[in-house]
Design a protein around this motif. Sequence first.
Motif, PDB file in Angstrom:
ATOM      1  N   MET A   1      31.819  15.222 -58.850  1.00 62.99           N
ATOM      2  CA  MET A   1      31.774  13.649 -58.676  1.00 62.99           C
ATOM      3  C   MET A   1      30.282  13.344 -58.299  1.00 62.99           C
ATOM      4  O   MET A   1      30.104  12.233 -58.025  1.00 62.99           O
ATOM      5  N   ASP A   4      26.832  10.466 -63.070  1.00 61.45           N
ATOM      6  CA  ASP A   4      26.703   8.808 -62.939  1.00 61.45           C
ATOM      7  C   ASP A   4      28.101   8.308 -62.805  1.00 61.45           C
ATOM      8  O   ASP A   4      29.027   8.930 -63.324  1.00 61.45           O
ATOM      9  N   PRO A   5      28.294   7.311 -62.369  1.00 61.09           N
ATOM     10  CA  PRO A   5      29.697   6.678 -62.082  1.00 61.09           C
ATOM     11  C   PRO A   5      29.783   5.973 -63.335  1.00 61.09           C
ATOM     12  O   PRO A   5      29.277   5.619 -64.359  1.00 61.09           O
ATOM     13  N   ARG A   8      30.437   0.756 -62.395  1.00 59.77           N
ATOM     14  CA  ARG A   8      29.758   0.478 -61.356  1.00 59.77           C
ATOM     15  C   ARG A   8      29.678  -1.167 -61.043  1.00 59.77           C
ATOM     16  O   ARG A   8      29.611  -1.990 -62.007  1.00 59.77           O
ATOM     17  N   ASP A  28      30.923   2.175 -56.743  1.00 60.40           N
ATOM     18  CA  ASP A  28      30.850   2.997 -57.669  1.00 60.40           C
ATOM     19  C   ASP A  28      32.247   3.836 -58.010  1.00 60.40           C
ATOM     20  O   ASP A  28      32.599   4.481 -57.055  1.00 60.40           O
ATOM     21  N   ILE A  29      32.662   3.887 -59.178  1.00 57.38           N
ATOM     22  CA  ILE A  29      33.773   4.725 -59.136  1.00 57.38           C
ATOM     23  C   ILE A  29      33.437   6.058 -60.058  1.00 57.38           C
ATOM     24  O   ILE A  29      32.727   5.666 -61.353  1.00 57.38           O
ATOM     25  N   SER A  30      33.751   6.979 -59.800  1.00 56.85           N
ATOM     26  CA  SER A  30      33.419   8.208 -60.353  1.00 56.85           C
ATOM     27  C   SER A  30      34.411   8.575 -61.702  1.00 56.85           C
ATOM     28  O   SER A  30      35.673   8.352 -61.450  1.00 56.85           O
ATOM     29  N   GLU A  31      33.649   9.371 -62.775  1.00 58.76           N
ATOM     30  CA  GLU A  31      34.672   9.731 -63.787  1.00 58.76           C
ATOM     31  C   GLU A  31      35.921  10.535 -63.399  1.00 58.76           C
ATOM     32  O   GLU A  31      35.462  11.611 -62.428  1.00 58.76           O
ATOM     33  N   GLU A  33      38.252  10.235 -61.247  1.00 59.46           N
ATOM     34  CA  GLU A  33      38.843  10.077 -59.883  1.00 59.46           C
ATOM     35  C   GLU A  33      40.046   9.087 -59.842  1.00 59.46           C
ATOM     36  O   GLU A  33      40.181   8.180 -60.398  1.00 59.46           O
ATOM     37  N   THR A 190      40.310   8.514 -65.346  1.00 65.02           N
ATOM     38  CA  THR A 190      40.027   7.670 -64.264  1.00 65.02           C
ATOM     39  C   THR A 190      41.164   6.711 -63.850  1.00 65.02           C
ATOM     40  O   THR A 190      41.329   5.693 -64.582  1.00 65.02           O
TER      41      THR A 190
END
Lengths: 366, 285
Positions: A1, A4-5, A8, A28-31, A33, A190
């Motif tokens: 992770m 890039d998020p 965002r 920030d939310i990650s791909e 997750e 996600t």
Amino acid sequence: MSSDPILRLEGIVKRFGNFTALHAIDLDISEGEFLTIVGPSGSGKSTLIRLLVGMDDLTEGEIRLRGKRIDQTPANKRPTCMVFQSLALFPHMTVGQNIEFPLRIRGVAPEQRKIRALELLDLLHLPRSYHEKGVTQCSGGERQRVALARALAFDPEILFFDEPLSALDYRLRKALEKELKDLHNRTGKTFVYITHSLEEAMVMSDRIAIMKEGRFVQIAVADEIYSRPVNRFVAEFMGEVNLFDVEGVDGGVFRAPEMEIHVNGGGGDFGLSLAPGETGTLVVRPEFMRFLPSGETADFILSGILHAEYALGSRIQYEVEISGGEMVTVEKLREDRFTGALGDTVVLGFDLEAVHLIREAGHEKH
Amino acid sequence: MKSIDHKLGFLNALPLTLVLGVSFLMPLLVIAGFSVMPQKVFSLLHLPDFSSFAVILKQGYYKSLLWSLGMAAAATVILFVICWPLAYGMAKVFGRFSLVLTIAVVMTLFVSENIRLFGWSLTLMKGGLFEGHMRAWFGVGFDGLLYNVPIIIFGLVYVYFPFMLFPLAQGISMVPDDARQAATDLGATRLQVLRHIDLPLAAPGIMVGSLLTFVLAAGAAAESKILGGQAVIVIADDVETAFTFGQNWPLGAALSLILILIIGAIAVYGISKVDLDAIMGRKGR
């Protein structure tokens, strides 16, 4: 992770008249997750998710999906989608028509729509014959799956969930929590989930964001939030907990009223230092509390009267009244059941490894 | 227990069934009986005779029937288009203002339909309120706006407005907001939401409103008389003339029967298509 998020959030503010529901939210939310936003009702989590899917306009700030601003994009043009608390299934359509709805909107041919709908029924462990079934004839758990299938048919970049399990009974909820986590693993999508139930968050999430009064209080993996809460709010929100007020004294040692401290033989620096006069809170989870038989010792020792005993299924919970009238909670596995009688004087102990120190004084007694 | 419930239900329904049977079904049967009497004869001792129906075909009475049905259909469509946004507002947007609107619309019903239509007649006639002002202020005179088919349809739209508005508002209020939001979230445009969500879910209200306005408008006579002059003759006019001026009861009865059958068939078909319990509120979802 580390990449890039996928999503965002920068300085998201939402005001309703004079009331500020969200105070400059950054996230920030990650791909791929599974992020859960947890908070009590009124914490702003529902407001936030409505902004993210485009059902409300934000007052200030930016939302970027893979670097592209989407906060001004209308809901039907955003590549995200949400599973509603009410599920919001279309009552006049069959299960199949519900699932195919996003495809129909895009003009996908009926045969292809049906192929996809049947795949999704398989994915969600619903019989294929349900394609023709009226959605109002489905049970609660089945509707839940239909709502999920419909959202997946949309093939969103991010799938949002607004407490979709809250209306279900306990057993079904537990089963669906696991299914949802499993689905997340299989689809690799996600997931952003909001709930007021910490248990739900702990079971499913990669990361948990705790929200209070329109701000994030702590964002971390479940273990860290559980064992290292940043403040009393998080500590108490994460389930049963014992909080003790402490105050720093000379020599880096701190003093807790009503507690004997025997770390390193009763003195010196033991890592949890507070400056002289500084106040803080000691966090101890009930499962780390022990009943001390006479002759045994521990780093921290308390004595009190056994006040109550509750059976919690696999565990037994005890309440011990210590001097000053405060209650301390102790939890034991059923096989380690304590054999004292109510009203007995008991000695409790816990060790340094079990302790977390919050540098925030206790304003409120729990 | 169950059989007692059944008996009680039957006994409770009995009085109303009798009242309906006597006051609703009997006149229908009498009309049906009259319609198969020979023309210009008043005798109960005769064989069924369908000469009145032949007269309707031969003498062109079916034209007035077509005019009535056509204008009623036009008025229903126009009313639906006008009332939809307003009903939507009442059900979802206006809040307390809906009540004001409801009272305002209901108030118009307190004044007799004929008086209101004469009001329009005075407004729209040559030398009336509208044309008179136009002539006095701008010097443009014209023939007045009465005595044509569009003005009759306008009259129908005006008179039956509440009968479309309220059922429609009721129907729209049954469309769950979250279904509409979910459809938008899943990519639907406003038009698609209207087509796939609003219209089907509000269908009971649409059906009730449309049937009410259509049935009432198809049997209406005052609009064509007062606003339409003699532009077209409607079926209700023919029925009245046959029973009164013409003293041809079999013809009047035959005309009525045809109208009743057509409207009845449309109503039964329409009602069978929607879940009326939903709008009556018996079935909780």
